[in-house]
Design a protein around this motif. Structure first.
Motif, PDB file in Angstrom:
ATOM      1  N   ALA A 101      25.768 -18.434   2.390  1.00 13.94           N
ATOM      2  CA  ALA A 101      25.702 -19.289   3.579  1.00 13.94           C
ATOM      3  C   ALA A 101      24.557 -18.860   4.498  1.00 13.94           C
ATOM      4  N   GLU A 102      24.400 -17.569   4.701  1.00 14.49           N
ATOM      5  CA  GLU A 102      23.317 -17.086   5.559  1.00 14.49           C
ATOM      6  C   GLU A 102      21.947 -17.373   4.947  1.00 14.49           C
ATOM      7  N   LEU A 109      21.124 -27.327   6.560  1.00 15.03           N
ATOM      8  CA  LEU A 109      20.865 -28.063   7.798  1.00 15.03           C
ATOM      9  C   LEU A 109      19.840 -29.173   7.579  1.00 15.03           C
ATOM     10  N   ALA A 110      18.813 -28.893   6.775  1.00 18.57           N
ATOM     11  CA  ALA A 110      17.796 -29.914   6.480  1.00 18.57           C
ATOM     12  C   ALA A 110      18.429 -31.068   5.694  1.00 18.57           C
ATOM     13  N   ALA A 111      19.288 -30.758   4.744  1.00 21.21           N
ATOM     14  CA  ALA A 111      19.967 -31.803   3.965  1.00 21.21           C
ATOM     15  C   ALA A 111      20.861 -32.646   4.868  1.00 21.21           C
ATOM     16  N   GLN A 112      21.540 -32.017   5.813  1.00 21.14           N
ATOM     17  CA  GLN A 112      22.388 -32.754   6.751  1.00 21.14           C
ATOM     18  C   GLN A 112      21.561 -33.708   7.610  1.00 21.14           C
ATOM     19  N   ARG A 113      20.407 -33.240   8.080  1.00 17.06           N
ATOM     20  CA  ARG A 113      19.540 -34.101   8.893  1.00 17.06           C
ATOM     21  C   ARG A 113      19.053 -35.295   8.071  1.00 17.06           C
ATOM     22  N   ARG A 114      18.646 -35.058   6.813  1.00 19.26           N
ATOM     23  CA  ARG A 114      18.190 -36.164   5.957  1.00 19.26           C
ATOM     24  C   ARG A 114      19.320 -37.166   5.732  1.00 19.26           C
ATOM     25  N   TYR A 115      20.496 -36.663   5.448  1.00 15.00           N
ATOM     26  CA  TYR A 115      21.650 -37.534   5.206  1.00 15.00           C
ATOM     27  C   TYR A 115      21.960 -38.359   6.445  1.00 15.00           C
ATOM     28  N   ASP A 116      22.026 -37.692   7.588  1.00  6.59           N
ATOM     29  CA  ASP A 116      22.346 -38.387   8.836  1.00  6.59           C
ATOM     30  C   ASP A 116      21.309 -39.467   9.150  1.00  6.59           C
ATOM     31  N   ALA A 117      20.032 -39.186   8.887  1.00 12.76           N
ATOM     32  CA  ALA A 117      18.982 -40.174   9.146  1.00 12.76           C
ATOM     33  C   ALA A 117      19.137 -41.384   8.224  1.00 12.76           C
ATOM     34  N   GLN A 118      19.517 -41.161   6.992  1.00 15.93           N
ATOM     35  CA  GLN A 118      19.675 -42.257   6.033  1.00 15.93           C
ATOM     36  C   GLN A 118      20.958 -43.055   6.264  1.00 15.93           C
ATOM     37  N   HIS A 119      21.964 -42.435   6.851  1.00 19.73           N
ATOM     38  CA  HIS A 119      23.265 -43.079   7.014  1.00 19.73           C
ATOM     39  C   HIS A 119      23.587 -43.405   8.470  1.00 19.73           C
TER      40      HIS A 119
END
Length: 132
Positions: A101-102, A109-119
């Protein structure tokens, strides 16, 4: 008793997996792996945990045989928590997860931002008319 099967809804191993999946339990176990600590030492070391939550998790870990509680006759009474041999096996198993995790935090975090932007929800017709 039938064989353990964590995929079965009524298998008791799910309760153990709940404990392993609890962030507070994992952090407590990893701290106690190195040395016994008093309640307030644990509370200071784990930012964001409330006194009530720390107490509840410690009781659960003690009940599961993972942590040992020792009251020391002082005024006021000092309580110290330490790792049991069983708890040490679990701490050894979950430490690579903490390490992962560390080490992978940026990527997640980058994957979450990409997902949030697409959805991101599309603006409704009303809100687009208001904005115009």
């Amino acid at each position: 008793m039938r064989a353990a099967d964590a995929y079965s809804a009524d298998c008791p191993t799910r309760k153990i997996l709940d404990r392993v999946g609890d962030k507070w339990a994992v952090l407590i176990l990893l701290l106690l792996r190195d040395e016994p600590l008093r309640f307030n030492q644990l509370r200071r070391a784990i930012e964001g945990i409330s006194q009530k939550m720390l107490s509840q998790v410690l009781k659960s870990l003690e009940r599961d045989g993972l942590v040992r509680r020792r009251a020391i006759a002082t005024v006021p009474v000092t309580v110290e928590y330490s790792m049991t041999p069983l708890g040490l096996t679990l701490a050894t198993a979950v430490d690579p997860l903490r390490d992962w995790a560390e080490n992978n935090l940026k990527d997640v975090l980058a994957a979450q931002r990409r997902y949030d932007a697409q959805h991101r929800p599309k603006a409704s017709i009303k809100s687009r008319v208001k904005a115009a």
